[in-house]
Enzyme design. Structure first.
Site, PDB file in Angstrom:
ATOM      1  N   LYS A 278     -11.099 -12.473   0.709  1.00 54.97           N
ATOM      2  CA  LYS A 278     -10.826 -11.369   1.632  1.00 54.97           C
ATOM      3  C   LYS A 278     -11.935 -10.325   1.548  1.00 54.97           C
ATOM      4  O   LYS A 278     -12.557 -10.173   0.505  1.00 54.97           O
ATOM      5  CB  LYS A 278      -9.506 -10.689   1.228  1.00 54.97           C
ATOM      6  CG  LYS A 278      -8.256 -11.491   1.493  1.00 54.97           C
ATOM      7  CD  LYS A 278      -7.023 -10.717   1.068  1.00 54.97           C
ATOM      8  CE  LYS A 278      -5.748 -11.521   1.311  1.00 54.97           C
ATOM      9  NZ  LYS A 278      -5.446 -11.763   2.730  1.00 54.97           N
ATOM     10  N   ARG A 352       2.035 -20.156   2.094  1.00 54.75           N
ATOM     11  CA  ARG A 352       2.749 -21.311   2.634  1.00 54.75           C
ATOM     12  C   ARG A 352       2.590 -22.534   1.739  1.00 54.75           C
ATOM     13  O   ARG A 352       3.464 -23.395   1.701  1.00 54.75           O
ATOM     14  CB  ARG A 352       2.280 -21.570   4.070  1.00 54.75           C
ATOM     15  CG  ARG A 352       0.827 -21.945   4.195  1.00 54.75           C
ATOM     16  CD  ARG A 352       0.293 -21.788   5.616  1.00 54.75           C
ATOM     17  NE  ARG A 352       0.031 -20.383   5.951  1.00 54.75           N
ATOM     18  CZ  ARG A 352      -0.429 -19.972   7.125  1.00 54.75           C
ATOM     19  NH1 ARG A 352      -0.654 -20.853   8.092  1.00 54.75           N
ATOM     20  NH2 ARG A 352      -0.637 -18.694   7.343  1.00 54.75           N
TER      21      ARG A 352
HETATM   22  N1  BES Z   1      -0.862 -12.217   1.833  1.00 55.41           N
HETATM   23  C1  BES Z   1      -1.531 -12.480   3.045  1.00 55.41           C
HETATM   24  C2  BES Z   1      -0.841 -11.870   4.263  1.00 55.41           C
HETATM   25  C3  BES Z   1      -0.777 -10.374   4.344  1.00 55.41           C
HETATM   26  C4  BES Z   1      -1.680  -9.659   5.089  1.00 55.41           C
HETATM   27  C5  BES Z   1       0.238  -9.687   3.726  1.00 55.41           C
HETATM   28  C6  BES Z   1      -1.595  -8.296   5.197  1.00 55.41           C
HETATM   29  C7  BES Z   1       0.332  -8.332   3.811  1.00 55.41           C
HETATM   30  C8  BES Z   1      -0.574  -7.614   4.548  1.00 55.41           C
HETATM   31  C9  BES Z   1      -1.621 -13.984   3.265  1.00 55.41           C
HETATM   32  O1  BES Z   1      -1.727 -14.747   2.120  1.00 55.41           O
HETATM   33  C10 BES Z   1      -2.865 -14.218   4.048  1.00 55.41           C
HETATM   34  O2  BES Z   1      -3.912 -13.958   3.544  1.00 55.41           O
HETATM   35  N2  BES Z   1      -2.701 -14.704   5.268  1.00 55.41           N
HETATM   36  C11 BES Z   1      -3.813 -14.965   6.117  1.00 55.41           C
HETATM   37  C12 BES Z   1      -3.576 -16.269   6.820  1.00 55.41           C
HETATM   38  C13 BES Z   1      -4.745 -16.774   7.577  1.00 55.41           C
HETATM   39  C14 BES Z   1      -5.847 -17.188   6.630  1.00 55.41           C
HETATM   40  C15 BES Z   1      -4.292 -17.933   8.423  1.00 55.41           C
HETATM   41  C16 BES Z   1      -3.907 -13.817   7.122  1.00 55.41           C
HETATM   42  O3  BES Z   1      -2.876 -13.341   7.570  1.00 55.41           O
HETATM   43  O4  BES Z   1      -5.019 -13.414   7.424  1.00 55.41           O
HETATM   44 MN    MN Z   2      -3.744 -14.957   1.481  1.00 59.19          MN
END
Ligand code: BES
Ligand code: MN
Ligand code: ZN
Length: 496
Positions: A278, A352
């Protein structure tokens, strides 16, 4: 904090502040004003004569009584009775509690709304909403602050009414207290840094809570998880120095004959994104990526302390998602607990992958219903913001019941569609399914991924990414971890 009920006239109270919620309806307002003038005399008469306060929603008025027993009266507007909702009462109760806190008061008395018995809600629910909101509004995560501590000097809140329904009120106040305590525990877990809460310590906390509230907790370590072939949990945890845990909670085995409900909570104790790392802005928020797990533990605490007659299983797959030489990579293929494979196209779609194992493992308990809670997608936050959790599932009746429970508890949910067309977005050339679905409908494609791993049971997925992590202070929810899901699930299970 002690919460208590007292059947008394306001003049009998020795306290720092008496909060008086008042309706704006002319008849009620006039009657309530007359009673206050009669009880507290000239200062109150003068304040009310000013017309600075008329009982409108959000209005407040502080009156110094000049009396010895209770020096302050704090009037709080509830608006019109015909527009009454429990949420308005929560907010005005929070306003009163925060006022007493700001004044560094020790004892707060809150008068129940004068017509509590005839409101459209049962009086126990009125009382529960009040104690819940009072306690939640005073919360601050101050464990690591050495100077600017919470500063809460309040040690007792007394709810006062002349109603003959004292027993119902007392029971309601207790319920609100149990729910608030459980929500606060979930907030504490979410707000704790990743250095404190990682899979092992999350499991230790669950054990501690189980002992305290009366439910059993079993913890699988990495070896056991590997021998069960939970490839998602093993795969996501590989890049971290912290070993994964799989935490199992069980409450109310004696109620098995009425059916089993399993709650599954995403327990990513820190989500860097892994190799698909990230950006650094706001990454600290990802210490709360175990808010689903926190909601499950909190719900167990409340359900056990309310002694609900329901067999409950909690399943928490817990990992830290880190990049390293041993981390799972894009292109890797994972084999999950039920034997199905997934292609890891993006290591940041890790939730997931671990939930897939937990959802298929849930089948072992032959549950009638499985509800999973997860801070699963940023896409859900884009769609619904911070005030509503996303809901998907395969049973409309259960989702309708959750929608109602959400409206009543104000821990709200909104259903997103799981139309068949979305399924193809997570097709993989090399595995049974791919863990990302491209740019569009990210919350729904995540839901569809999970759906591939459910067993023969009713299932609801709650994406709490927006609701569990708040950016702004609200009446009784401060910035940071909110404990989302606890109030919703307790309300749902109470009415099940
Ligand atoms: N934990 C994150 C989702 C999240 C984002 C929670 C903002 C709380 C606040 C999750 O693991 C994630 O990173 N999801 C990705 C999925 C994507 C790579 C398909 C996302 O939402 O960007
Ligand atoms: Mn994630
Ligand atoms: Zn995550």
């Amino acid at each position: 904090m002690t919460i208590s009920f007292r059947s008394a006239d306001l003049t009998a109270l020795t306290t720092d502040l008496i909060a008086v919620p008042m309706f704006q309806d002319e008849k009620l307002f006039t009657a309530a004003s007359a009673a206050l003038k009669k009880d507290f005399g000239t200062a109150v008469a003068a304040a009310l004569a000013s017309k600075d306060f008329s009982g409108k929603e959000g209005e407040t008025l502080m009156i110094y009584t000049g009396g010895v027993k209770a020096s302050r009266l704090f009037l709080v507007g509830l608006g019109e009775t015909k527009k009454f909702t429990l949420e308005k009462l929560r907010r005005s109760t929070a306003t009163a509690a925060k006022k007493a806190k700001a004044l560094k008061n020790k004892h707060l008395s809150i008068s129940m709304p004068e017509v509590a018995e005839v409101l459209p809600e049962p009086i126990a629910d009125v009382a529960a909403a009040m104690s819940e909101a009072a306690l939640l509004s005073l919360y601050k995560y101050d464990k690591y602050l050495t100077v600017a501590k919470n500063g809460n000097t309040l040690s007792a809140i007394q709810f006062v009414s002349r109603s003959k329904f004292g027993a119902e009120i007392t029971a309601g106040l207790k319920r609100g207290e149990a729910i608030a305590e459980a929500t606060i525990h979930a907030r504490d877990l979410s707000n704790a840094p990743g250095s404190e809460i990682y899979p092992e310590t999350l499991a230790n906390d669950a054990k501690k809570q189980g002992k305290r509230y009366g439910y059993s907790v079993t913890v699988f370590d990495r070896k056991r998880i590997a021998s069960l072939r939970m490839g998602g949990v093993i795969g996501v945890s590989k890049g971290s120095e912290k070993d994964p845990r799989f935490i199992i909670l069980e409450y109310g085995a004696q109620y098995k004959k009425h059916g089993t409900v399993a709650l599954v909570g995403k327990g990513v104790t820190f989500d860097t994104g892994g190799i698909s790392i990230k950006p650094s802005a706001n990454m600290a928020e990802m210490k709360m990526d175990m808010a689903g797990a926190a909601a499950v533990i909190g719900t167990f605490n409340a359900v056990a302390s309310l002694k609900l007659k329901q067999h409950l299983i909690g399943l928490i797959p817990s990992v830290e998602n880190m990049p390293s030489g041993s981390a799972v990579k894009p292109g890797d293929i994972i084999r999950h607990y039920n034997g199905k494979t997934s292609e890891v196209d993006n290591t940041d779609a890790e939730g997931r992958l671990i939930l897939a194992d937990a959802l298929s493992y849930a089948g072992r308990y032959k549950p009638e219903l499985v509800i999973d809670l997860a801070t699963l997608t940023g896409a859900c936050v884009v769609a619904l913001g911070h005030y509503t959790s996303g809901m998907m599932g395969n049973d409309q009746e259960t989702m309708d019941a959750l929608l109602r429970a959400g409206d009543r508890s104000y821990d709200r949910v909104w259903q997103l569609p799981m139309y068949d067309e979305y399924e193809k977005l997570i097709k993989s050339d090399v595995a049974d399914v791919k863990n990302v679905g491209g740019r569009w409908a990210g919350a729904i494609t995540a839901g569809w991924f999970l759906k591939k791993f459910i067993g023969d049971y009713k299932w609801v997925h709650l994406d709490i990414a927006g609701t569990a992590i708040q950016e702004e202070n609200q009446d009784y929810i401060p910035r940071g971890g909110s404990g989302a899901g606890v109030r919703l699930l307790v309300e749902f299970l109470r009415n099940k």
